[in-house]
Design a protein around this motif. Structure first.
Motif, PDB file in Angstrom:
ATOM      1  N   GLN A 124       0.768  -1.414   0.027  1.00  0.00           N
ATOM      2  CA  GLN A 124      -0.099  -0.177  -0.149  1.00  0.00           C
ATOM      3  C   GLN A 124       0.779   1.090  -0.101  1.00  0.00           C
ATOM      4  OE1 GLN A 124      -3.423   0.436  -0.151  1.00  0.00           O
ATOM      5  NE2 GLN A 124      -3.620  -1.550  -0.596  1.00  0.00           N
ATOM      6  N   ALA A 125       1.938   1.270   0.907  1.00  0.00           N
ATOM      7  CA  ALA A 125       2.785   2.434   0.934  1.00  0.00           C
ATOM      8  C   ALA A 125       3.414   2.489  -0.711  1.00  0.00           C
ATOM      9  CB  ALA A 125       3.785   2.317   1.961  1.00  0.00           C
ATOM     10  N   ALA A 126       4.121   1.320  -1.280  1.00  0.00           N
ATOM     11  CA  ALA A 126       4.312   1.655  -2.492  1.00  0.00           C
ATOM     12  C   ALA A 126       3.492   2.225  -3.609  1.00  0.00           C
ATOM     13  CB  ALA A 126       5.203   0.362  -2.905  1.00  0.00           C
ATOM     14  N   HIS A 127       2.333   1.958  -3.518  1.00  0.00           N
ATOM     15  CA  HIS A 127       1.536   2.326  -4.487  1.00  0.00           C
ATOM     16  C   HIS A 127       0.336   3.353  -4.035  1.00  0.00           C
ATOM     17  CE1 HIS A 127       2.549  -1.798  -5.860  1.00  0.00           C
ATOM     18  NE2 HIS A 127       2.708  -1.167  -6.927  1.00  0.00           N
ATOM     19  N   THR A 128       0.699   4.184  -3.251  1.00  0.00           N
ATOM     20  CA  THR A 128      -0.035   5.230  -2.369  1.00  0.00           C
ATOM     21  C   THR A 128      -0.922   6.097  -3.210  1.00  0.00           C
ATOM     22  OG1 THR A 128       1.465   5.160  -0.813  1.00  0.00           O
ATOM     23  CG2 THR A 128      -0.212   7.068  -0.758  1.00  0.00           C
ATOM     24  N   THR A 129      -0.217   6.400  -4.523  1.00  0.00           N
ATOM     25  CA  THR A 129      -0.863   7.333  -5.421  1.00  0.00           C
ATOM     26  C   THR A 129      -2.119   6.609  -6.095  1.00  0.00           C
ATOM     27  OG1 THR A 129       0.687   6.845  -7.199  1.00  0.00           O
ATOM     28  CG2 THR A 129       1.120   8.847  -5.967  1.00  0.00           C
ATOM     29  N   GLN A 130      -2.066   5.661  -6.426  1.00  0.00           N
ATOM     30  CA  GLN A 130      -3.273   4.780  -7.242  1.00  0.00           C
ATOM     31  C   GLN A 130      -4.273   4.869  -6.076  1.00  0.00           C
ATOM     32  OE1 GLN A 130      -1.442   1.209  -8.072  1.00  0.00           O
ATOM     33  NE2 GLN A 130      -0.338   1.946 -10.113  1.00  0.00           N
ATOM     34  N   TRP A 131      -4.276   4.215  -4.952  1.00  0.00           N
ATOM     35  CA  TRP A 131      -5.501   4.015  -4.436  1.00  0.00           C
ATOM     36  C   TRP A 131      -6.004   5.359  -3.637  1.00  0.00           C
ATOM     37  CZ3 TRP A 131      -4.839   5.011   0.726  1.00  0.00           C
ATOM     38  CH2 TRP A 131      -3.802   4.986   1.402  1.00  0.00           C
ATOM     39  N   LEU A 132      -5.018   6.378  -3.362  1.00  0.00           N
ATOM     40  CA  LEU A 132      -5.428   7.674  -2.857  1.00  0.00           C
ATOM     41  C   LEU A 132      -6.212   8.486  -3.813  1.00  0.00           C
ATOM     42  CD1 LEU A 132      -4.905   8.983  -0.259  1.00  0.00           C
ATOM     43  CD2 LEU A 132      -2.781  10.035  -0.957  1.00  0.00           C
ATOM     44  N   SER A 133      -5.900   8.303  -5.000  1.00  0.00           N
ATOM     45  CA  SER A 133      -6.575   8.874  -6.058  1.00  0.00           C
ATOM     46  C   SER A 133      -8.128   8.481  -6.348  1.00  0.00           C
ATOM     47  CB  SER A 133      -5.959   8.758  -7.634  1.00  0.00           C
ATOM     48  OG  SER A 133      -6.840   9.377  -8.753  1.00  0.00           O
ATOM     49  N   GLN A 134      -8.193   7.032  -6.140  1.00  0.00           N
ATOM     50  CA  GLN A 134      -9.328   6.498  -6.222  1.00  0.00           C
ATOM     51  C   GLN A 134     -10.266   6.900  -5.084  1.00  0.00           C
ATOM     52  OE1 GLN A 134      -9.368   2.323  -6.592  1.00  0.00           O
ATOM     53  NE2 GLN A 134     -11.526   2.119  -6.378  1.00  0.00           N
ATOM     54  N   THR A 135      -9.449   7.013  -3.898  1.00  0.00           N
ATOM     55  CA  THR A 135     -10.132   7.195  -2.617  1.00  0.00           C
ATOM     56  C   THR A 135     -10.740   8.637  -2.649  1.00  0.00           C
ATOM     57  OG1 THR A 135      -8.940   5.777  -1.489  1.00  0.00           O
ATOM     58  CG2 THR A 135     -10.056   7.384  -0.008  1.00  0.00           C
TER      59      THR A 135
END
Length: 149
Positions: free
Chosen positions: A54-65
């Motif tokens: 999750q820390a490595a792919h923060t931008t992906q799931w943060l954008s969706q959130t």
């Protein structure tokens, strides 16, 4: 939720370990303790890997959130980080004192960088603690094996 479950497993393991320390002649308690420590170790490794991912792919799931978040959540984030929108002022903004979607020049910076740094920092602390705690669990496993012998 998974970190809370891990905490409960570790607390339960500690209680079983304390009982096993006072009842050294009971082999069943030591076998139960060893089994629970192994389960906790496997679960902790999986939680640490998930948090690291999750820390490595923060931008992906943060954008969706951000795009799926309620207006109250976005208002809270924009006020906390003094930002406007996610990747730019038109990306799901909520007008606040610092966010003026109609006036980009006088509007605050996008929330992308502050939110990403904040989440990566907090997730980094969590996975460092999880991986460091693995060494304690390995010592507990060594203790369990010693008690069985």
């Amino acid at each position: 939720i998974v970190v809370n479950i891990l905490g409960l497993i570790i607390c339960f393991t500690a209680v079983i370990g304390l009982i096993g320390a006072f009842c050294q002649e009971r082999q069943a308690i030591h076998i139960l303790y060893t089994t629970i420590v192994v389960i906790a170790l496997i679960y902790q490794i999986s939680v640490a890997v998930i948090v690291y991912d999750q820390a490595a792919h923060t931008t992906q799931w943060l954008s969706q959130t951000w795009s799926e978040a309620t207006q109250e959540y976005r208002t809270f984030a924009e006020n906390k980080f003094s930002c406007c929108g996610f990747s730019h002022a038109y990306d799901h903004p909520v007008p606040t004192a610092t966010c003026h979607p109609d006036d980009i020049v006088n509007s605050a910076q996008p929330c992308y960088h502050p939110l990403t740094r904040f989440m990566q920092h907090n997730l980094q602390i969590i996975y460092i603690v999880l991986f460091a705690a693995l060494s304690i669990e390995v010592l507990a496993l060594c203790n369990a094996v010693t008690l069985l012998c």
